[in-house]
Design an enzyme around this catalytic site. Sequence first.
Site, mmCIF file in Angstrom:
data_model
loop_
_atom_site.group_PDB
_atom_site.id
_atom_site.type_symbol
_atom_site.label_atom_id
_atom_site.label_comp_id
_atom_site.label_asym_id
_atom_site.label_seq_id
_atom_site.Cartn_x
_atom_site.Cartn_y
_atom_site.Cartn_z
ATOM 1 N N GLY A 1 0.835 -1.200 0.000
ATOM 2 C CA GLY A 1 0.000 0.000 0.000
ATOM 3 C C GLY A 1 0.866 1.245 0.000
ATOM 4 N N GLY B 1 6.011 3.574 16.382
ATOM 5 C CA GLY B 1 5.924 3.129 14.987
ATOM 6 C C GLY B 1 7.268 3.113 14.287
ATOM 7 C CD GLU C 1 3.651 7.224 8.684
ATOM 8 O OE1 GLU C 1 3.555 7.567 9.878
ATOM 9 O OE2 GLU C 1 2.862 7.587 7.804
#
Lengths: 735, 291
Positions: free
Chosen positions: A236, A699, A702
Amino acid sequence: MTVAIGEPVRRVEARDKVTGGARYTEDVRAADTAYAALVGSAISAGRVRSIDARQAERAPGVLTVITHTNRPDFAAQPPTPYTAEGRMPLADDRIHYAGQYIAVVVAETQEQADHAATLVQADYQRTSPVPTLDAALPAAYIPRQNGLVRFPSEYRRGHAETALAASPVRLEQEYRTATLSHAPMEPSSTLAYWEGDRLTIYDSSQAVHTHRALVATAFGLPEDRVRMISSFVGGGFGNKSFAWPHVFIAPMAARVVRRPVRVTISRKQVFTGTGHMAATVQAVRLGADREGRLRALIHDSTNQTSFIDDRQEGAAGTTPYMYAIPDVYARMRVAKVSTGTGGAMRTPGDSAGAFALESALDELAYKIGMDPVELRRRNHADTDPVSGRPWSGKRLLACYEQAAERFGWDRRKAEPGSMRDGDDLVGYGMAGGQRMEHQSRARATVHLSDEGTAVIRSSTVEIGGGGLTTLSQVAAEGLGLPVGAVTFEHGDTDLPASSPTFGSLTSGSAGSAVRLAAQDALRAAIELAVGDRRSPLHGADPDDVVAHESGLRLRDRPDRAESYRELLRRNRVNSLRGDGDFQPAGETAGYAMATFGAHFTEVRINRHLPRVRVVRHVAAFSIGRVLNARTARNQAQGGIIMRLGAALMESQRPDPVSGRFISPALTDYHVPVNADIGEVDVLFVGEPDTNANPLGARGLGEISAVGICASVANAVYHATGRRVRSLPITPDKLL
Amino acid sequence: MEFLRPQTWAEALAAKAELPGAVPIQGGTDVMVEINFDVRRPPALLDLTRVAELARWSAEPDGRLRVGAGVPYARVISELADRLPGLAQAARTVGSPQIRNRGTVGGNLGAASPAGDSHPPLLACGAVIEVESAARGVRAVPAEEFYLGVKRNALEPDELIKAFVTPVAGGPQYFSKVGTRNAMVIAVCSFCVALHPAERRAGTGIGSAAPVPLRALAAEEFLAAELDWAGTAPLAPALLTRFGELVGAAAAPIDDVRGTAAYRRHALSVLARRTLTWAWNDHRKAAERCA
């Protein structure tokens, strides 16, 4: 304790994926499905005067042709940006970009639909397009619709202009990033069918609960009448984060033909119909003293956007948070181009922004004769310069140090062009990176069974990052089970709502929900045991009972233990359910949260044929607890390689007359192949960061793609003495 | 769209004569891409993969090799690399293993893209393209006369490419290519040099830097005049520089998404110097061994 978190466990779905057993959205079958083909506009600006669909309607197998003149109405326009475009498909006769859908052909087979789509004749009234960002720049403005509202479009602290004028060392440069395409392997696909007023929609979505709400709004349905399922996503990178027009077209067409309808966009439409990272022009002005202390920073970015939306590419969004600079001004404007609306692409804002800011810092380092690492150290933001709050687990200095050591930064000779190997110019470059850590509400349940196994139920979507594996490890560790005893029901709005699989939310938010659910299930098991006369744990203080080897035991008395299997079966309990509901503390947390990285790159450039080869890249990341050493390394390498593409070859160039993309195809839009990639080494400096969330993980998806382009450009400068401020760094720019 | 699948060469020629608009297809690595992109929509596809003789190669009585138009790149590499090293090197740079299994030199000739990787070695080696029609039989077209324009070749509407015929390498050959990435890439520019010591000359081929693949004739004449075939000395830098300049000057490149005209001209000079250096060094080693 069973230690599962952090272990290099192989992906739980790996075998299914490599043997073809994994079911992607395109693999889902429904009886009596009809297939849609989407007809794109041949012009990039104007109106549709008329569409002649008669020939298409007469073609074999065609059920209907839907255009703006005969489409059913949508109930409402769901909100942007998660609805990617602020205009519903086929809304009217206006054309805003080439490839915009102007008709939908529905037929018995995909081939019939594709064929009939070529027979649709459109008569256009052309107006004059704005083809490029340069053409649009004079009319740039602060976006009225703030795009992703993570960052305001303007930020000010102190008086940057004044401080800049008073700075002994000043630097002012313009940097440019190209329009980039996500180019995932899997073209987006949607299968929709209605049962009365219930809608089921299989969609290659990165966020089923988020997108379900949008679809429900568009069709005027309560959310619980819509079920959205996304089994696996075949890549994606953000192009499935937003719901693009085809997601709404499939249910609309299914309503018209009263059958299930499948829309799989074409490879070309992956480039034109699911967004891109918008090109930017960024002015950076830096003021510093001669010791390298930054006094002022102005970061002014303009990105192209479409005539439909004001979509901000937040290139200067993180800038105010990055360094301890007293006077800062950041601004982000948009300029309307005859192109599609930009999407979210790894890493929104920060990939482009870090190229400009971290290149400028490198320029400053050379200007004042200081090591680029030292310059960054001197301006390290010990606390968040925006809020004044302490950082939650910032170990950026350790990133610089450990990556520099692994890389061998001390072997660098400061003088540009001074390192050579035969005909190769050798260059060392580095850059930092920062991504603000976002959190989202996330829910999960964990069912502990009397087989000694557990099932996680949560709507998180596996997009290739390894989330199913890492979350299984979280549950396994929480319950003292082997990872193999944990299975996962995922990607379905019938399951508890997880966080979306974008914005680097999975480890922190979805992970915390699973953590909480596992703890809740464990608590239930402990309660059962201590209240059960036949349990060796009967009467124990629940706080003294821990999970251990598929069962429970007293922390200090290994002999007082029993398995879940024995415990549950004896009590005739089939399964115990634990609920997890992670609610972000947000502004009340008392900590500022971000992820950090440092990149070091070695380039080699043949002096005759100046193609840049990245032979070695070392990166270190501060992301708190690493959930799986193998998937984390893999994900970080992927992020780095993705941006090496942006640094060296990727550019979705607009036709200078129409603004249409010149290369909406993998034949011409080149992403790196294995032969382009040298050694990519990844380090994690983190330790659990439980200020951020219960799991202690932040995370990675990114931050792994922030700072690479600047690191490469800085290495190119070091190798050649040539500063390239416009990506990609193609050989012609080094002639 | 009709799909014709002749079983024999005679059937193929008859079909092409009957339906001159039919587009021949071998591996489909160009044709299918163009159809997918809607570049053209031919009335018929003429599938030549069943014509067994196209997939064969053999030695001619005069010692040259005759390679059927249906021999895929993978077999050029595995079966012909010793005799046609320049072409085999070019074949190795084509696409991916899957593409090399399907794609053919014949298809490259049919597509006649200036960027086709086969063309520079065919030009440098002095290959002849054998074409045939049902009405007029076989015609032999020298490679340099085969390419007429961007994606245009010398085929008449009723003709099919049967084979190419080329001398076996009589000396070192080198092909080199610049791409936007290191594999699975169309050429930004490419170059091949083939030394023909017996004839005391060198052949050249330029790809992707003009509307057609072409020879650098002035550069070839320069080498024929300047190279000391008997000697075993390395090439003088001035000679290499001049050769590079002449090759660059022979090109007529344009700016496009893959590269600029200026870069192409520059890179061709570099490729020319490099490949000639490699070839000459091989030649010197061979000469020393003989001596």
